[in-house]
Structures are given as structure tokens and as C-alpha cells.
Design a protein around this motif. Sequence first.
Motif, PDB file in Angstrom:
ATOM      1  N   GLY A 396       0.813  -1.212   0.000  1.00 34.37           N
ATOM      2  CA  GLY A 396       0.000   0.000   0.000  1.00 34.37           C
ATOM      3  C   GLY A 396       0.845   1.259   0.000  1.00 34.37           C
ATOM      4  O   GLY A 396       0.498   2.259  -0.643  1.00 34.37           O
ATOM      5  N   GLY A 397       1.965   1.230   0.731  1.00 36.43           N
ATOM      6  CA  GLY A 397       2.873   2.362   0.692  1.00 36.43           C
ATOM      7  C   GLY A 397       3.424   2.587  -0.695  1.00 36.43           C
ATOM      8  O   GLY A 397       3.503   3.728  -1.183  1.00 36.43           O
ATOM      9  N   HIS A 398       3.818   1.495  -1.350  1.00 41.39           N
ATOM     10  CA  HIS A 398       4.305   1.602  -2.727  1.00 41.39           C
ATOM     11  C   HIS A 398       3.221   2.144  -3.649  1.00 41.39           C
ATOM     12  O   HIS A 398       3.471   3.039  -4.470  1.00 41.39           O
ATOM     13  N   ARG A 399       2.019   1.631  -3.530  1.00 44.94           N
ATOM     14  CA  ARG A 399       0.945   2.056  -4.433  1.00 44.94           C
ATOM     15  C   ARG A 399       0.639   3.551  -4.250  1.00 44.94           C
ATOM     16  O   ARG A 399       0.419   4.272  -5.224  1.00 44.94           O
ATOM     17  N   ALA A 400       0.605   4.011  -2.998  1.00 45.31           N
ATOM     18  CA  ALA A 400       0.318   5.424  -2.751  1.00 45.31           C
ATOM     19  C   ALA A 400       1.397   6.320  -3.353  1.00 45.31           C
ATOM     20  O   ALA A 400       1.093   7.342  -3.996  1.00 45.31           O
ATOM     21  N   LEU A 401       2.665   5.960  -3.160  1.00 42.74           N
ATOM     22  CA  LEU A 401       3.759   6.747  -3.725  1.00 42.74           C
ATOM     23  C   LEU A 401       3.777   6.666  -5.246  1.00 42.74           C
ATOM     24  O   LEU A 401       4.025   7.666  -5.936  1.00 42.74           O
ATOM     25  N   LEU A 402       3.504   5.479  -5.773  1.00 41.58           N
ATOM     26  CA  LEU A 402       3.497   5.280  -7.222  1.00 41.58           C
ATOM     27  C   LEU A 402       2.443   6.159  -7.889  1.00 41.58           C
ATOM     28  O   LEU A 402       2.734   6.917  -8.824  1.00 41.58           O
ATOM     29  N   TYR A 403       1.197   6.077  -7.396  1.00 42.54           N
ATOM     30  CA  TYR A 403       0.117   6.837  -8.001  1.00 42.54           C
ATOM     31  C   TYR A 403       0.192   8.322  -7.648  1.00 42.54           C
ATOM     32  O   TYR A 403      -0.469   9.141  -8.282  1.00 42.54           O
ATOM     33  N   GLY A 404       1.001   8.661  -6.666  1.00 41.93           N
ATOM     34  CA  GLY A 404       1.221  10.061  -6.339  1.00 41.93           C
ATOM     35  C   GLY A 404       2.418  10.670  -7.049  1.00 41.93           C
ATOM     36  O   GLY A 404       2.748  11.831  -6.812  1.00 41.93           O
ATOM     37  N   GLY A 405       3.086   9.888  -7.915  1.00 41.66           N
ATOM     38  CA  GLY A 405       4.209  10.415  -8.681  1.00 41.66           C
ATOM     39  C   GLY A 405       5.447  10.683  -7.842  1.00 41.66           C
ATOM     40  O   GLY A 405       6.257  11.545  -8.189  1.00 41.66           O
ATOM     41  N   ARG A 406       5.644   9.956  -6.730  1.00 38.90           N
ATOM     42  CA  ARG A 406       6.823  10.122  -5.879  1.00 38.90           C
ATOM     43  C   ARG A 406       7.808   8.990  -6.157  1.00 38.90           C
ATOM     44  O   ARG A 406       7.494   7.822  -5.939  1.00 38.90           O
ATOM     45  N   CYS A 507     -12.661  14.629   7.045  1.00 37.38           N
ATOM     46  CA  CYS A 507     -12.483  13.429   6.223  1.00 37.38           C
ATOM     47  C   CYS A 507     -12.301  12.226   7.137  1.00 37.38           C
ATOM     48  O   CYS A 507     -11.347  12.167   7.924  1.00 37.38           O
ATOM     49  N   ALA A 508     -13.235  11.292   7.066  1.00 39.45           N
ATOM     50  CA  ALA A 508     -13.065  10.003   7.736  1.00 39.45           C
ATOM     51  C   ALA A 508     -12.244   9.118   6.807  1.00 39.45           C
ATOM     52  O   ALA A 508     -12.649   8.836   5.686  1.00 39.45           O
ATOM     53  N   LEU A 509     -11.068   8.717   7.263  1.00 38.23           N
ATOM     54  CA  LEU A 509     -10.130   8.034   6.380  1.00 38.23           C
ATOM     55  C   LEU A 509     -10.521   6.592   6.107  1.00 38.23           C
ATOM     56  O   LEU A 509     -10.095   6.014   5.114  1.00 38.23           O
ATOM     57  N   GLY A 510     -11.314   5.998   6.964  1.00 40.75           N
ATOM     58  CA  GLY A 510     -11.721   4.619   6.775  1.00 40.75           C
ATOM     59  C   GLY A 510     -12.323   4.074   8.042  1.00 40.75           C
ATOM     60  O   GLY A 510     -11.720   4.178   9.118  1.00 40.75           O
ATOM     61  N   MET A 511     -13.518   3.522   7.927  1.00 39.11           N
ATOM     62  CA  MET A 511     -14.225   3.090   9.127  1.00 39.11           C
ATOM     63  C   MET A 511     -13.665   1.813   9.734  1.00 39.11           C
ATOM     64  O   MET A 511     -14.004   1.453  10.854  1.00 39.11           O
ATOM     65  N   ASP A 512     -12.799   1.108   9.007  1.00 43.99           N
ATOM     66  CA  ASP A 512     -12.220  -0.096   9.602  1.00 43.99           C
ATOM     67  C   ASP A 512     -10.698  -0.003   9.703  1.00 43.99           C
ATOM     68  O   ASP A 512      -9.998  -1.000   9.669  1.00 43.99           O
ATOM     69  N   ILE A 513     -10.179   1.235   9.830  1.00 44.69           N
ATOM     70  CA  ILE A 513      -8.758   1.426  10.120  1.00 44.69           C
ATOM     71  C   ILE A 513      -8.590   1.526  11.633  1.00 44.69           C
ATOM     72  O   ILE A 513      -9.303   2.279  12.293  1.00 44.69           O
ATOM     73  N   ASP A 514      -7.656   0.773  12.166  1.00 42.89           N
ATOM     74  CA  ASP A 514      -7.388   0.840  13.595  1.00 42.89           C
ATOM     75  C   ASP A 514      -6.678   2.146  13.946  1.00 42.89           C
ATOM     76  O   ASP A 514      -5.779   2.598  13.233  1.00 42.89           O
ATOM     77  N   LEU A 515      -7.073   2.742  15.039  1.00 45.49           N
ATOM     78  CA  LEU A 515      -6.425   3.932  15.578  1.00 45.49           C
ATOM     79  C   LEU A 515      -5.685   3.513  16.846  1.00 45.49           C
ATOM     80  O   LEU A 515      -6.286   2.981  17.780  1.00 45.49           O
ATOM     81  N   VAL A 575      -2.860   3.260   7.868  1.00 42.79           N
ATOM     82  CA  VAL A 575      -3.399   3.801   6.618  1.00 42.79           C
ATOM     83  C   VAL A 575      -2.850   3.093   5.385  1.00 42.79           C
ATOM     84  O   VAL A 575      -3.551   2.967   4.375  1.00 42.79           O
ATOM     85  N   PHE A 576      -1.613   2.645   5.448  1.00 48.44           N
ATOM     86  CA  PHE A 576      -1.014   2.048   4.252  1.00 48.44           C
ATOM     87  C   PHE A 576      -1.648   0.695   3.921  1.00 48.44           C
ATOM     88  O   PHE A 576      -1.948   0.407   2.754  1.00 48.44           O
ATOM     89  N   GLY A 577      -1.838  -0.140   4.923  1.00 43.21           N
ATOM     90  CA  GLY A 577      -2.492  -1.421   4.678  1.00 43.21           C
ATOM     91  C   GLY A 577      -3.919  -1.239   4.206  1.00 43.21           C
ATOM     92  O   GLY A 577      -4.392  -1.953   3.326  1.00 43.21           O
ATOM     93  N   HIS A 578      -4.614  -0.261   4.784  1.00 37.23           N
ATOM     94  CA  HIS A 578      -5.998  -0.022   4.375  1.00 37.23           C
ATOM     95  C   HIS A 578      -6.057   0.497   2.945  1.00 37.23           C
ATOM     96  O   HIS A 578      -6.940   0.097   2.168  1.00 37.23           O
ATOM     97  N   TYR A 579      -5.129   1.361   2.580  1.00 35.47           N
ATOM     98  CA  TYR A 579      -5.126   1.872   1.203  1.00 35.47           C
ATOM     99  C   TYR A 579      -4.906   0.740   0.203  1.00 35.47           C
ATOM    100  O   TYR A 579      -5.524   0.722  -0.870  1.00 35.47           O
ATOM    101  N   GLU A 580      -4.056  -0.206   0.543  1.00 38.63           N
ATOM    102  CA  GLU A 580      -3.839  -1.321  -0.383  1.00 38.63           C
ATOM    103  C   GLU A 580      -5.099  -2.163  -0.550  1.00 38.63           C
ATOM    104  O   GLU A 580      -5.319  -2.763  -1.595  1.00 38.63           O
ATOM    105  N   ARG A 581      -5.958  -2.177   0.462  1.00 34.38           N
ATOM    106  CA  ARG A 581      -7.191  -2.953   0.364  1.00 34.38           C
ATOM    107  C   ARG A 581      -8.253  -2.247  -0.469  1.00 34.38           C
ATOM    108  O   ARG A 581      -8.972  -2.874  -1.234  1.00 34.38           O
ATOM    109  N   ILE A 582      -8.372  -0.902  -0.308  1.00 32.95           N
ATOM    110  CA  ILE A 582      -9.542  -0.227  -0.888  1.00 32.95           C
ATOM    111  C   ILE A 582      -9.201   0.827  -1.952  1.00 32.95           C
ATOM    112  O   ILE A 582     -10.068   1.244  -2.714  1.00 32.95           O
ATOM    113  N   HIS A 583      -7.935   1.262  -2.011  1.00 28.31           N
ATOM    114  CA  HIS A 583      -7.489   2.207  -3.044  1.00 28.31           C
ATOM    115  C   HIS A 583      -8.309   3.505  -3.049  1.00 28.31           C
ATOM    116  O   HIS A 583      -8.491   4.114  -4.112  1.00 28.31           O
TER     117      HIS A 583
END
Length: 702
Positions: A396-406, A507-515, A575-583
Motif C-alpha cells: 500500500g505504501g508503494h501504491r500510494a507513492l506510485l500513483y502520487g508520482g513520488r 475526512c473520515a479516512l476509513g471506518m475499519d482502520i485501527d487507531l 493507513v497504508f495497509g488499508h489503502y492497499e485494500r480499498i485504493h
Amino acid sequence: MKTWQRPKWLHKANVLELTHGGIRDDSFIGYLKRLRPTAVNLLGTSHDGVMNYPTKIGPSHDADTCEKTLGRIRQAKSLGIKIISQHSGVGNTAAGDAHPEWIRIEQNGEPSSDKFAGCPMCLTSPYAAEWFLPQVDEMTGEYGADALWVDGDCWYLWPCYCDRCVARFKEETGLEPPRLLREQVGMTAPTPFGRLEDVRTDPPPPETVIAWRKWMAFHRKIFRAFQKSAADVCHKNNAAYASNWSYTYVNPDPVPEWVDWLTGDTPEFENTGAWCASLKARFDTTQGCPHDVMTWDQVSHNPWSKPSFQTYPKGRDQLLQEVSSAIANGAIWYNWTSRHNPVGCLEAADFVHQRGDMLRGTESLAEIALLHTTTSFYVHSEGFMQFKPGNRPVWGGHRALLYGGRHHDIVNEVNFAQRMNRYRLVILAGQTHLDDATRARLREFVEQGGRLLIAGRSGLGDGNRQTLADLLGLEVECKIESELKPCVKVAPEIVDEAPVDDPNVICALGMDIDLIRVKPAGAEVVLANLEPVSGSMANRVTGWLAPESFRESDTPLLTRNRFGKGEAWYLAAGVFGHYERIHYFGLRRFILSVIDQIVPDPRFLTEADGPVELSVRYQQSSGATFCHLVNIAVEAVNISLETQYERAVPRGPVTLKVRMLRPPKTVILEPGGRAADYCFAHGVLTVKVPGVKIMETVAIRD
């Protein structure tokens, strides 16, 4: 003393070829002339173990098939093309049929019935000495193959419960091997932060988990000895050695000196092949040896899905995007041609050769590194050398950086220690288990001026130690917030659906992300998590919410701690694991906004109207910095065949900004040496690229 050196032809290679039918005999040499590969797979076998040449060990195909193989080898050699032999290592049906006593024993005491990649062999049996290695010697010695490529290897490794393996394990460890069923082998990191999807509802007791990890480490050690024995035979015969997926991101150990190149295929059932190609290449490029990305010319349903395993041709743009993400990150393109799309593969070969001068002898100029440690990986993969969901945060970290042009590297702990002075920011996503040396290196990195971003459970130990809490300036209570979910005030552009007249939105970042509950102990709270004025977060939706309904809580979401000359930041949510699940794009934009706070002045930055991958590499021989722009946007996929799409969606214009000490000597667009639209002012080079259909390269010489 080491006497073997990796072959020079590997360092110069742009294209390798694995041909599985589809090319007629009368057009084969013409195909090779057009493809222009450095080497081609022609000799050997797949998982069935039946050789395509006359072997002295085990079965061969019929005489016509064997003569066809030898004829194609003669044609390839006449063009100066190297020959790669192929074998299936752990999985071999022919060997299992001939010697069922060599087959791996399952935990129930029965021989394995698995045939996905051939009969799985026990590596303490005579299989290696009496079958596999003699065939390797035959191919690289008698038949003169220049390299060996082994499939069905690391990713097919499971523990064996035969008497030999059990006795040897007991002798080395004093432990009885745990006899877990396959459905039980699903625990990831058994930490206080574990969720039911990560740790099974009936997880094994701690002592069994410890024994299991030792049991798997035992089998990995046996497997690596098996690999080295094959490499030794190859090197005796002056041939190179590689094992599919070994020492790549799915088993990120340092590369032994006896491995000559890293190799791995992007699955035909992966509809984001460009993402997978980039992931593999960005990790492999830090491993210090030649590496490839193998693309298939076909797509299919996932082989474990329904209704079938039927394959179909891969579209032109889809193939070119995968190829581009590979070569942009320093990989050799390894072309797997079946019977589906040889014409598309030839076009892709032309695409690669046009860019050949820019591809070899380069190194990454990444300022950001994703840490991908072996210690955390093997915990989350249950000891296996293959992908498991517990490693999702890294992807998920890779995907976020990749699609963010970093532009970024993915690096294990050993290579990080050697390269850490290159990076300005290191990100820990899913790195729950760190050894003492890595923790010390991270402290040193921050103390010397680096910036560290730790998210979720990373760096918080195995449940007994707060391993990096002092570096973060936090007290960690080792529990998950049950009432709150990650919820912050953000700029409207983070969430497209927000009313444009709101200066800020919730912005609610995700209802099933652990805090994770933390308490500052010297750290500054940059963002406090928000809580509802009344009620709870139950039944709230991910996305923007009314600002008047929320207030700041006493639970930090983002903190910063100044440590030495640097800063350690903590994001108290996975957030990174959750982003990889839901994009979810809003979550990606939030992640990137945090990174922009930490590194507000990146050396390389792109602005585009859609996802464009950025890879920046320096070539010492030419003095050029190549900024590769790869279009990774796609149209809607085929909803019936979910891994197939027809076209890339052109992006543009794309703006590239590069911070430089002085004006460049030349700026051109490649391939073709085309004039670039650029200006230099106040230490920033700005290049306007009118459009990116598949891949464009900005070549800068200063």
C-alpha cells in the motif's frame, strides 16, 4: 575466496526471452532477429519434469520435439544469442512419479497430493543429488547452456514432515515440529494490535508460534543449500544461475554472492501488472545485481477463482505499461511468449531497444525509501517465501507513492544500512518486528538529519517492547481505540465530493482502520484525531463529513518529534495497509499530504492530470539524469475478465520540476532527442511534457 564473477552479458542485457510455443519453426529465426534478445530460454523442462532434449536422467519428450529444441538452439547461437536452460526446482512431477518416496510429507503423515507446480519434493531426500543436479550439470555442461532459470522454487516451499526432516530439526533445535493444518497457518504478527482478519479466531498458542517460525527457518535454510548446490554446478560449467522470485520482495533477504540475477514474473491474473512490475523492480534495484521483470503476453482469471482458468491475449497498451514500469526502474525485460500475442511482444521489444542506451548502468536517485525488513516479512508471511496479506502495508505504501508520482526505493534492512545517506525520508509501513541493528540504524538516520515516518503498528515491537517509542517521543498504550476512527480536517481538494466553498472539510479516512492510542512524551501533536460532538463513529461513512459535527479529541493522529538533527513522525493509524485494500483516492491524497509536510521541498516532483509514475535514475557513463514518466492510467477493465483492459488513457500535459544548483546544459525528450519545453528559475528546472501515451523520458545533463 570468490572466483566466480557474474557474466558481463547480464549487465548489458535489455531483453530476455522465454518462448512457450506459438512461434512456427519456419519463422523462429526471423522472430529472434526482430526480438533481438540477449538470451532465450530453450532447453529444459517445466513443472512436469519431462525434458525437451535427450536426457540420461528421467523422461524426455519424443524425438521430434527434442530435435526441434536442438535445432532452435543452433539457430539462436548462430545469431550470438545466449541460451538459458529451465528447470522446476522444488516441484517436479516426473521425479515424484519415479520416486514417490521423495515426495514431501504433509503434517498428517501422508505424501503431498499438491500438483499445482509439480510434485513437491523433500529437499533432504536424494532428489537433488540423484535427479535435479545431474540434469543441471547435463544442461549447462554437456549441452552448453549459458544460464539456468529455475521455477517452482521458493514460492512452492512448504515444510516436510518426513522422518529425515523431523529428526534433523529435533537435533538442531531440540523442538518437536508443530503440526499445523494449512488452514491454521494464517497467523501473522500475534501482537496486541492484531485484528481477526490478521490473527485467526483460534490462533496457535505463543509457544507453537515460536516453534513454527523456527520450523520454517529450518526449511528455508535447507532450501538455500539446495539452491547453492545448483548454482555451484552452474558456475563449474561457466553458466549463470537464477531462481524465480528468490531474493525479491517476496523473500527480501540479502542476495548471496552465488545468485547471478534476480528474476520474477508479473502474474497473468494481476490486472495491475504495471504496479507489480514497479514494485519488484524498485526493490530489486537496491539488491546490487542484475534483475528482470518477466511479463506474460496473456491474461486470465485468478487460477483460484471461478469459473475457469482460461487465458486470453493481453492488450498492447497493457503489455507496454508493464514493460515500461519495469525498465524505468532498472530492470531487464524478460518476455514470456506463449501462443497468444507474439506480434505485441515484438512491438514491445522495439519499444525497449529504442530506449536501450538509457537503461543500463543506471542507479536510482530516490529520496524516499520504504523499509521492507526480512524480520517483519517472515512474521507476516508465516515463514513462507511468498506474498501474504500481512505484508499489505508495504504494498500500500508503494501504491500510494506510485500513483502520487513520488520516486522511491523499497529496501531491506541490510541495504538500508548501506544506503541510508541517500535518503531524506524513510517510511515504516507494516514493520512490526525490527531487530536491534535496524532500530539502531533508524535512530542514527534520524539523529544525522533524516526524517522518519512510522505508521500504525510499525516500530512498536512484538507486543512486549515499545521499540521506537523513545525515538517518536511517545508513550504507547498498546491498545486500539474502540470508539474512535481516523478522522481529520483536510483541504477540500483531498476529497473531491466536498462542497467547494468549504475552507476545510472533515475526512473520515476509513471506518475499519485501527487507531492506536498514544500519549505525547516530548512529541508535538501535528494533527489531533477528531471525534463526534455527539454519538459515535458507528454508521459514519468514509469520506467528507460536516465540520460542525466534530471536535478535537485528546488522541493524536499525527505527531512529530525532533531527535538530533532530524525528525521522527508517527501516524497513529494503519493507513497504508488499508489503502492497499480499498485504493480510496482520498486516503492516498491524505497520505501524500503528510509526506509533503515532512519533505516540503522534494528534489523531483510531477504534476499531472492522472496517475503518472516517476522514476529518476542517474547514468554515470553519460552524466545524464533520466526522469522516466510512465502512464499507469487505464480505461475500465473488462468486467467479465477482470484482468484485461484494452487501452491506456493518455495523460498530459505533465509538468516535471527538478531542484538544481545551476542551470542544466541540455534538456531533451527521449527517445529521439526531441526538443523539450523548459525553463530554469530560482533553482528549479521546470519541464513541460505535452503528453504521455505510454512512456516519456526527460534526459537532463548538467
